[in-house]
Motif scaffolding. Structure first.
Motif: not given
Length: 351
Positions: A39-42, A66-74, A45-55
């Motif tokens: 889970l931390p690796e995922i 919680d971090l992944i769920e909310i970042a994806l929703s935002w 990983f997404i924090g280096e993609s188009e989801y960087k600003s939210e992460i």
């Protein structure tokens, strides 16, 4: 209501922008890599993609699932509103009305969550303010403890008449399934009326709506067969697709899955659907059947966007694929949190 002001330039501009964004969506290989990550690796990983600003923005407050769920929703809410912001004329009308499906999902998530006693913060993690009901209003609904009060606050919502009509019965039965179905019926009915109103690009939008409705109805037919078919499936089906309600009722009344598959094969010219239907004879789980039908829908949307390159089609393709990217990442994260094997998680992804 006929569109006469906008020429081809806004269509070319918007379609080009959306094709660029579509090319940045995660490829299949990235999902295959993530199935072997923690889970931390995922999250990294997404924090280096188009989801960087939210992460980056949320990383100091939230962690893990919680971090992944909310970042994806935002990110999804922001992206959908960004797409709406670059459209003009009839494209903007189609897009804004199409995005109202998120309002239905959000209202139902909040009502179900409150009914089941979940905290406002827990419900908020899965609410995606990507429609007409914005974040401020949805946060206001989340502050209410009573579902009755939530319904009262929704009196100005365009779908409130359906909510008012069906809400008491939903509480009495303990299920929001009929309410959900009636809301979507009204949603699609309104979209079809707009597509047929003479607005520029309406015929292409109508083709997509019929594809979407048929896909949902096929999924419902297989789901109902798996759980126990009612005497008449008409109430469960959404009108407006290429298959009439009477035809869907006949399909629902056949004796076996094999008969249903044979009947569907006779009515379609889509080769990938014909091939997929054959595999359904093997008694596949319902989530696999639904995912296969969704993949075929996305494939047909891709073809539609190539056939009508300067229309609503490229916008809808991107919005749908972006939605399923977020759904896939959520499924991966939840699967990892539940310690499911990577191969098992992959069965639930639409890629």
């Amino acid at each position: 209501m006929t569109e006469v002001k906008s020429g081809p330039a806004p269509y070319i501009y918007t379609s080009t922008r959306l094709r660029v964004r579509k090319a940045k969506l995660l490829p299949r290989d990235d999902y295959l890599r993530m199935q072997n990550m923690s889970l931390p690796e995922i999250a990294r990983f997404i924090g280096e993609s188009e989801y960087k600003s939210e992460i980056d923005e949320l990383g100091g407050v939230f962690h893990g699932i919680d971090l992944i769920e909310i970042a994806l929703s935002w990110n999804l809410a922001k992206e959908n509103q960004s797409v709406l912001g670059i459209t003009q004329g009839s494209l903007m009308q189609f897009t804004a009305n199409y995005l109202r499906s998120w309002d239905i999902g959000n209202v139902l998530i909040i009502l179900r969550g409150k009914r089941q006693g979940f905290s406002a913060n827990k419900i908020k993690e899965v609410v995606i303010p990507a429609g007409e009901l914005d974040k401020i209003f949805l946060d206001r609904l989340l502050t209410e403890e009573s579902p009755d009060r939530i319904v009262e606050l929704l009196k100005g919502w365009r779908l409130y008449p359906v909510l008012e009509r069906e809400y008491s019965a939903a509480l009495e039965s303990g299920s929001f399934a009929r309410l959900e179905n009636e809301l979507y019926k009204k949603y699609y009915s309104d979209l079809i009326a707009m597509a047929r109103s003479g607005i520029k690009g309406g015929s292409e939008f109508l083709q997509y709506l019929q594809l979407e409705i048929d896909t949902r109805n096929f999924q419902s037919l297989f789901r109902l067969r798996a759980s126990g078919m009612p005497e008449d499936v008409r109430e469960q089906m959404i009108p407006g697709g290429a298959f009439s309600l009477d035809e869907l009722a006949r399909l629902g009344g056949v004796e076996s899955n094999d008969e249903l598959i044979d009947a569907l094969k006779k009515r379609t010219h889509i080769q990938s659907l014909i091939e997929a239907l054959e595999t359904f004879r093997e008694g596949r789980p319902i989530h696999e059947i639904e995912n296969v039908l969704t993949r075929i829908k996305l494939e047909q949307m891709d073809r539609m966007s190539k056939r009508y390159p300067f229309s609503i089609a490229p916008i809808l393709v991107y919005l749908e694929k972006k939605k399923y990217e977020v759904f896939n990442l959520r499924a991966l994260a939840r699967g990892k949190e539940s310690n499911l094997p990577g191969e098992r998680i992959m069965e639930y992804l639409v890629i």
